[in-house]
Design a protein around this motif. Structure first.
Motif, PDB file in Angstrom:
ATOM      1  N   UNK A 297       2.804  19.225  -8.766  1.00 56.31           N
ATOM      2  CA  UNK A 297       1.959  19.031  -9.947  1.00 56.31           C
ATOM      3  C   UNK A 297       0.577  19.674  -9.813  1.00 56.31           C
ATOM      4  N   UNK A 298       0.385  20.496  -8.803  1.00 51.40           N
ATOM      5  CA  UNK A 298      -0.931  21.094  -8.568  1.00 51.40           C
ATOM      6  C   UNK A 298      -1.113  22.404  -9.328  1.00 51.40           C
ATOM      7  N   UNK A 299      -2.334  22.701  -9.690  1.00 53.73           N
ATOM      8  CA  UNK A 299      -2.702  23.941 -10.374  1.00 53.73           C
ATOM      9  C   UNK A 299      -2.590  25.138  -9.434  1.00 53.73           C
ATOM     10  N   UNK A 300      -3.135  25.006  -8.243  1.00 54.87           N
ATOM     11  CA  UNK A 300      -3.231  26.105  -7.286  1.00 54.87           C
ATOM     12  C   UNK A 300      -1.955  26.187  -6.444  1.00 54.87           C
ATOM     13  N   UNK A 301      -0.926  26.805  -7.014  1.00 55.51           N
ATOM     14  CA  UNK A 301       0.396  26.883  -6.363  1.00 55.51           C
ATOM     15  C   UNK A 301       0.344  27.682  -5.054  1.00 55.51           C
ATOM     16  N   UNK A 302      -0.468  28.741  -5.006  1.00 55.17           N
ATOM     17  CA  UNK A 302      -0.577  29.534  -3.773  1.00 55.17           C
ATOM     18  C   UNK A 302      -1.152  28.693  -2.642  1.00 55.17           C
ATOM     19  N   UNK A 303      -2.193  27.949  -2.945  1.00 52.55           N
ATOM     20  CA  UNK A 303      -2.790  27.076  -1.930  1.00 52.55           C
ATOM     21  C   UNK A 303      -1.780  26.032  -1.473  1.00 52.55           C
ATOM     22  N   UNK A 304      -1.032  25.456  -2.426  1.00 55.44           N
ATOM     23  CA  UNK A 304      -0.088  24.385  -2.121  1.00 55.44           C
ATOM     24  C   UNK A 304       1.020  24.831  -1.168  1.00 55.44           C
ATOM     25  N   UNK A 305       1.402  26.107  -1.247  1.00 51.80           N
ATOM     26  CA  UNK A 305       2.484  26.620  -0.393  1.00 51.80           C
ATOM     27  C   UNK A 305       2.149  26.522   1.091  1.00 51.80           C
ATOM     28  N   UNK A 306       0.893  26.765   1.443  1.00 52.68           N
ATOM     29  CA  UNK A 306       0.529  26.789   2.865  1.00 52.68           C
ATOM     30  C   UNK A 306      -0.474  25.703   3.252  1.00 52.68           C
ATOM     31  N   UNK A 307      -0.756  24.779   2.358  1.00 52.71           N
ATOM     32  CA  UNK A 307      -1.749  23.734   2.634  1.00 52.71           C
ATOM     33  C   UNK A 307      -1.289  22.793   3.735  1.00 52.71           C
ATOM     34  N   UNK A 308      -2.227  22.431   4.585  1.00 55.29           N
ATOM     35  CA  UNK A 308      -1.937  21.404   5.586  1.00 55.29           C
ATOM     36  C   UNK A 308      -1.923  20.065   4.878  1.00 55.29           C
ATOM     37  N   UNK A 309      -1.094  19.169   5.380  1.00 55.40           N
ATOM     38  CA  UNK A 309      -0.960  17.862   4.755  1.00 55.40           C
ATOM     39  C   UNK A 309      -2.161  16.983   5.096  1.00 55.40           C
ATOM     40  N   UNK A 310      -2.674  16.268   4.108  1.00 55.22           N
ATOM     41  CA  UNK A 310      -3.716  15.271   4.338  1.00 55.22           C
ATOM     42  C   UNK A 310      -3.604  14.208   3.252  1.00 55.22           C
ATOM     43  N   UNK A 311      -4.272  13.084   3.489  1.00 57.93           N
ATOM     44  CA  UNK A 311      -4.233  11.970   2.552  1.00 57.93           C
ATOM     45  C   UNK A 311      -5.130  12.279   1.355  1.00 57.93           C
ATOM     46  N   UNK A 312      -4.546  12.304   0.151  1.00 58.83           N
ATOM     47  CA  UNK A 312      -5.290  12.573  -1.077  1.00 58.83           C
ATOM     48  C   UNK A 312      -5.797  11.258  -1.669  1.00 58.83           C
ATOM     49  N   UNK A 313      -4.916  10.247  -1.712  1.00 64.69           N
ATOM     50  CA  UNK A 313      -5.329   8.934  -2.214  1.00 64.69           C
ATOM     51  C   UNK A 313      -4.386   7.858  -1.723  1.00 64.69           C
ATOM     52  N   UNK A 314      -4.827   6.609  -1.885  1.00 66.64           N
ATOM     53  CA  UNK A 314      -3.978   5.470  -1.543  1.00 66.64           C
ATOM     54  C   UNK A 314      -4.101   4.407  -2.626  1.00 66.64           C
ATOM     55  N   UNK A 315      -2.982   3.722  -2.877  1.00 64.17           N
ATOM     56  CA  UNK A 315      -2.923   2.672  -3.887  1.00 64.17           C
ATOM     57  C   UNK A 315      -2.534   1.372  -3.192  1.00 64.17           C
ATOM     58  N   UNK A 316      -3.295   0.331  -3.449  1.00 63.75           N
ATOM     59  CA  UNK A 316      -2.957  -1.008  -2.960  1.00 63.75           C
ATOM     60  C   UNK A 316      -2.585  -1.838  -4.171  1.00 63.75           C
ATOM     61  N   UNK A 317      -1.321  -2.217  -4.251  1.00 70.76           N
ATOM     62  CA  UNK A 317      -0.826  -2.968  -5.409  1.00 70.76           C
ATOM     63  C   UNK A 317      -0.864  -4.474  -5.107  1.00 70.76           C
ATOM     64  N   UNK A 318      -1.201  -5.235  -6.131  1.00 69.80           N
ATOM     65  CA  UNK A 318      -1.216  -6.690  -5.984  1.00 69.80           C
ATOM     66  C   UNK A 318      -2.388  -7.187  -5.161  1.00 69.80           C
ATOM     67  N   UNK A 319      -3.521  -6.495  -5.242  1.00 68.35           N
ATOM     68  CA  UNK A 319      -4.720  -6.918  -4.522  1.00 68.35           C
ATOM     69  C   UNK A 319      -5.210  -8.254  -5.081  1.00 68.35           C
ATOM     70  N   UNK A 320      -5.958  -8.962  -4.261  1.00 68.60           N
ATOM     71  CA  UNK A 320      -6.596 -10.217  -4.668  1.00 68.60           C
ATOM     72  C   UNK A 320      -5.564 -11.169  -5.249  1.00 68.60           C
ATOM     73  N   UNK A 321      -5.628 -11.368  -6.559  1.00 70.53           N
ATOM     74  CA  UNK A 321      -4.772 -12.360  -7.199  1.00 70.53           C
ATOM     75  C   UNK A 321      -4.040 -11.757  -8.381  1.00 70.53           C
TER      76      UNK A 321
ATOM     77  N   UNK B 267       0.849  -1.193   0.000  1.00 75.12           N
ATOM     78  CA  UNK B 267       0.000   0.000   0.000  1.00 75.12           C
ATOM     79  C   UNK B 267       0.882   1.240   0.000  1.00 75.12           C
ATOM     80  N   UNK B 268       0.512   2.189  -0.871  1.00 76.59           N
ATOM     81  CA  UNK B 268       1.196   3.474  -0.928  1.00 76.59           C
ATOM     82  C   UNK B 268       0.165   4.558  -0.658  1.00 76.59           C
ATOM     83  N   UNK B 269       0.525   5.496   0.193  1.00 72.87           N
ATOM     84  CA  UNK B 269      -0.357   6.623   0.514  1.00 72.87           C
ATOM     85  C   UNK B 269       0.267   7.879  -0.064  1.00 72.87           C
TER      86      UNK B 269
END
Length: 193
Positions: A19-43, A8-10
């Motif tokens: 890579x964000x459009x809103x560079x001003x927001x990105x400068x002072x944004x608080x960190x939070x989880x945007x997405x997670x990837x689970x590789x090799x799920x199931x079979x 799993x990668x978060x």
């Protein structure tokens, strides 16, 4: 089918700032989880790997939440299915900082798309709810983020006020809309090189 261990990668805001459009927001944004990837799920089956990605609905400033996006070596195809929610998939065929083709596909639960050979793709969550997708790809395929990071995102950003061109690209074609697959493929042999 062979059972495999999953990983799993978060991805947090700090992982996407470049890579964000809103560079001003990105400068002072608080960190939070945007997405997670689970590789090799199931079979894993016939050299294919099944992954799942969950994209949370929290906005990235003036931009909808999205995956970092990636490209694969030119010979790989990826099948992506919406498992929960609604998605916009942005695909581009690029060579360096010039894009030959760019299009998006809107898909809802049960619909699928194919990311063709030679295309980079990102998944965008505009629904305001959790989005979950499943993907099938060759197990040996790796994601490449180099050009996406270098050019500070894809050739278009999906913002609250519509699509915006990324000015880091020298040439960006008009963005087209395509339809999702009419049905999920019964046979995945076309994914094998």
């Amino acid at each position: 089918m062979e059972m495999k261990t999953k990983s799993r990668e978060i991805r947090l805001v700090k992982d996407l700032k470049d890579i964000l459009f809103d560079k001003d927001w990105a400068k002072s944004a608080k960190d939070f989880k945007v997405y997670q990837v689970s590789r090799g799920m199931k079979y894993r089956k016939d050299g294919l790997r099944y992954d799942q990605t969950v994209i949370f609905p929290k906005l990235l400033g003036k931009e909808y939440p999205k995956t970092k996006g990636h490209e694969h070596p030119k010979e790989y195809v990826e099948l992506i299915e919406v498992l929960q929610g609604q998605a916009i998939f942005l695909l581009q065929n690029d060579q360096g900082n010039k894009v030959k083709d760019a299009y998006f596909i809107r898909a809802k639960k049960g619909q699928a798309i194919i990311s063709p050979r030679g295309y980079s793709h990102t998944t965008i969550n505009t629904s305001g709810k959790i989005l979950k997708i499943g993907t099938w790809i060759e197990d040996v395929s790796e994601s490449d983020y180099h050009n996406i990071k270098r050019l500070k995102g894809f050739c278009y950003y999906c913002t609250l006020s519509g699509w915006k061109k990324n000015k880091n690209y020298k040439r960006v074609p008009k963005l087209k809309e395509k339809k999702p697959l009419k049905s999920f493929p019964k046979n995945l042999d076309f994914l094998n090189c």
